[in-house]
Design a protein around this motif. Structure first.
Motif, short mmCIF file in Angstrom:
data_model
loop_
_atom_site.label_atom_id
_atom_site.label_comp_id
_atom_site.label_asym_id
_atom_site.label_seq_id
_atom_site.Cartn_x
_atom_site.Cartn_y
_atom_site.Cartn_z
N VAL A 91 0.83 -1.20 0.00
CA VAL A 91 0.00 0.00 0.00
C VAL A 91 0.87 1.25 0.00
O VAL A 91 0.61 2.22 -0.74
N GLU A 92 1.94 1.26 0.80
CA GLU A 92 2.85 2.40 0.83
C GLU A 92 3.45 2.65 -0.55
O GLU A 92 3.57 3.81 -0.99
N THR A 93 3.84 1.56 -1.21
CA THR A 93 4.45 1.70 -2.54
C THR A 93 3.45 2.23 -3.54
O THR A 93 3.77 3.10 -4.38
N GLU A 94 2.22 1.74 -3.47
CA GLU A 94 1.18 2.23 -4.37
C GLU A 94 0.96 3.73 -4.17
O GLU A 94 0.87 4.49 -5.15
N GLU A 95 0.88 4.15 -2.93
CA GLU A 95 0.62 5.56 -2.65
C GLU A 95 1.79 6.45 -3.07
O GLU A 95 1.61 7.56 -3.57
N LYS A 96 3.00 5.94 -2.87
CA LYS A 96 4.18 6.74 -3.21
C LYS A 96 4.35 6.89 -4.72
O LYS A 96 4.71 7.97 -5.21
N LEU A 97 4.08 5.81 -5.46
CA LEU A 97 4.35 5.82 -6.90
C LEU A 97 3.12 6.08 -7.75
O LEU A 97 3.24 6.26 -8.96
N GLY A 98 1.93 6.12 -7.14
CA GLY A 98 0.73 6.38 -7.91
C GLY A 98 0.35 5.22 -8.81
O GLY A 98 -0.03 5.43 -9.97
N CYS A 99 0.47 4.00 -8.32
CA CYS A 99 0.17 2.82 -9.13
C CYS A 99 -0.63 1.83 -8.30
O CYS A 99 -0.89 2.05 -7.12
#
Length: 484
Positions: free
Chosen positions: A92-100
């Protein structure tokens, strides 16, 4: 403090088998709402990435459930471990950071294919949308040979020289094919909190050892730079009891594993680079390896001191042996949850190396796992996947979550036994490989020779000579053609 329960250990073993896939074909319908980008200066414009096999250690987000999975979850709500929650949060953190959006997929589809060409065709057609892949190293080699794995050296977002994150470059031998680095061994990143599983672990049963009233312990010998071939050989009969009603073996170990450990601990290896010839050659014919093999054969051929019939860890746990040579799967899944009063110790150091400079640990390159990026028709897509993979396999942060080292120490080692933990970490950071693929068709013969060394009294040079030529021929094909 006691270690994890058997159940948790088994979960972690399964979690070691990890997979990552990211990306669909341009015509692939987007079934999930993309997340909003965070504060990162990198945005992947709402793209969806697939992490195939990732569900083996990162549970699928309920958002991505099929109707059948939703019904199953309602009937039997999943009971996530703390670790599973932490790595789900990392997605979830990665999704939020990268917009994916990152979708973790079940790995059973990939596990069912022995023909990697068929699997690759299904990936290319979009039937199995995939970008980041976890699988067995043998799969990665086959996929690379037919052009379906990206070279991580050419992915801009991934710094392959970052040993703290990806491990030592020496380990990349196992995931390199014709100069293509197709993946990182094990679960890829050293930041993910899963124990490293390797062979060549040496344990001592502390209460059994104490019963022999020795003047010093293996740990004390090691701390005084005296834990050597000679001292171990002299010690072994003193920690062996041949009483028929209370037999305690000095050590329980596979003879072939014991020999491999001895070679590594004396500075040798199965495959080494010969500067004079300018190529890789069979390493067990080198002087330091031959002397280690002869020493090890002298140890393991004593049936009173050495137990070797397949139930080694059970014998050790029950107090029937003082020392044990085992592997990380056996240790993490059985010994750490069932065993008591034991500690780690390095394998004794050989006479041909500087004390403490070697590691007698090695990994099975055939079935060990890797994380890599599937080749895409669009080269830019590979670079985008690299951004996701690099971020996704970064440090895990979660409420009440410790550092990686603290996490492993707390869950697998007795409180206060930092010495054992450091021995474990040294092995995890420096293990060698079995070179099964590199030996090619000669590997089965090599394994036969290993077994013969345990039961056959023929001279070491004769046994090695029977296999050296054919192994070197295979190394010329599999390693030296690109090294020249």
């Amino acid at each position: 403090m006691r270690k994890w329960s058997r159940y948790i250990a088994l979960v972690l073993c399964m979690m070691l088998s990890v997979a990552m896939f990211a990306a669909c074909t341009p015509d692939e319908p987007q079934t999930n709402e993309p997340t909003t980008g965070g504060d990162s200066d990198v945005s992947l414009d709402g793209m969806t990435f697939y992490f195939r096999g990732g569900e083996a250690f990162i549970p699928k987000n309920p958002r991505d459930y099929t109707d059948e999975e939703k019904a199953q979850a309602e009937a039997s709500p999943p009971d996530y471990t703390f670790t599973e929650e932490a790595v789900m949060n990392k997605v979830v953190e990665t999704e939020e950071k990268l917009g994916c959006t990152i979708i973790c997929l079940d790995g059973t589809l990939t596990w069912g294919y022995n023909d990697m060409a068929e699997f690759a065709t299904m990936v290319s057609s979009g039937e199995l949308p995939s970008d980041i892949l976890y699988g067995e190293i043998r799969w990665g080699r086959e996929l690379t040979s037919i052009g379906y794995m990206a070279d991580l050296n050419e992915v801009d977002a991934i710094d392959t020289t970052d040993a703290e994150k990806w491990g030592s470059s020496d380990k990349f031998i196992s995931t390199t094919y014709n100069d293509v680095l197709f993946g990182f061994p094990c679960i890829g990143s050293n930041y993910y909190p899963f124990s490293k599983r390797y062979s060549g672990i040496m344990l001592v049963k502390d209460d059994v050892y104490s019963s022999f009233n020795q003047d010093t312990t293996p740990r004390e010998l090691d701390e005084n730079n005296q834990w050597t071939f000679d001292t171990f050989e002299a010690l072994l009969p003193n920690v062996t009891r041949t009483d028929e009603n209370n037999h305690v073996y000095g050590i329980t170990a596979s003879g072939a594993t014991f020999i491999s450990c001895a070679v590594l601990s004396n500075g040798g290896d199965r495959v080494v680079y010969d500067d004079a010839q300018g190529k890789y050659v069979f390493g067990w014919s080198q002087p330091e390896a031959v002397s280690a093999i002869e020493w090890a054969r002298g140890i393991i051929q004593d049936p009173a001191e050495v137990y070797n019939d397949g139930n080694d860890y059970e014998m050790f746990i029950k107090g029937g042996a003082t020392f044990l040579i085992t592997d990380g799967y056996r240790w993490a899944d059985e010994i750490s949850s069932e065993g008591e009063n034991y500690s780690w110790v390095p394998f004794p150091y050989g006479p041909d190396v500087e004390y403490g400079s070697t590691v007698a640990a090695y990994q099975d390159t055939a079935r060990e796992s890797f994380v890599g990026i599937m080749m895409q028709d669009d080269p830019e897509r590979v670079q985008q996947i690299g951004i996701v993979m690099d971020e996704l396999l970064g440090p895990v942060t979660y409420e009440n979550y410790e550092t990686y080292n603290d996490y492993l120490y707390r869950n697998y080692f007795n409180e206060g036994d930092e010495y054992s933990f450091n021995v474990y970490k040294t092995g995890a950071d420096g293990y060698s490989f079995s070179y099964q693929f590199e030996m090619g068709s000669a590997y089965n013969r090599f394994e036969t020779v290993c077994r013969e060394m345990v039961t056959n009294n023929s001279a070491t040079e004769n046994l090695l000579g029977a296999v050296e030529t054919i192994i070197n021929q295979q190394l010329d094909i599999n390693m030296n053609s690109s090294a020249e």
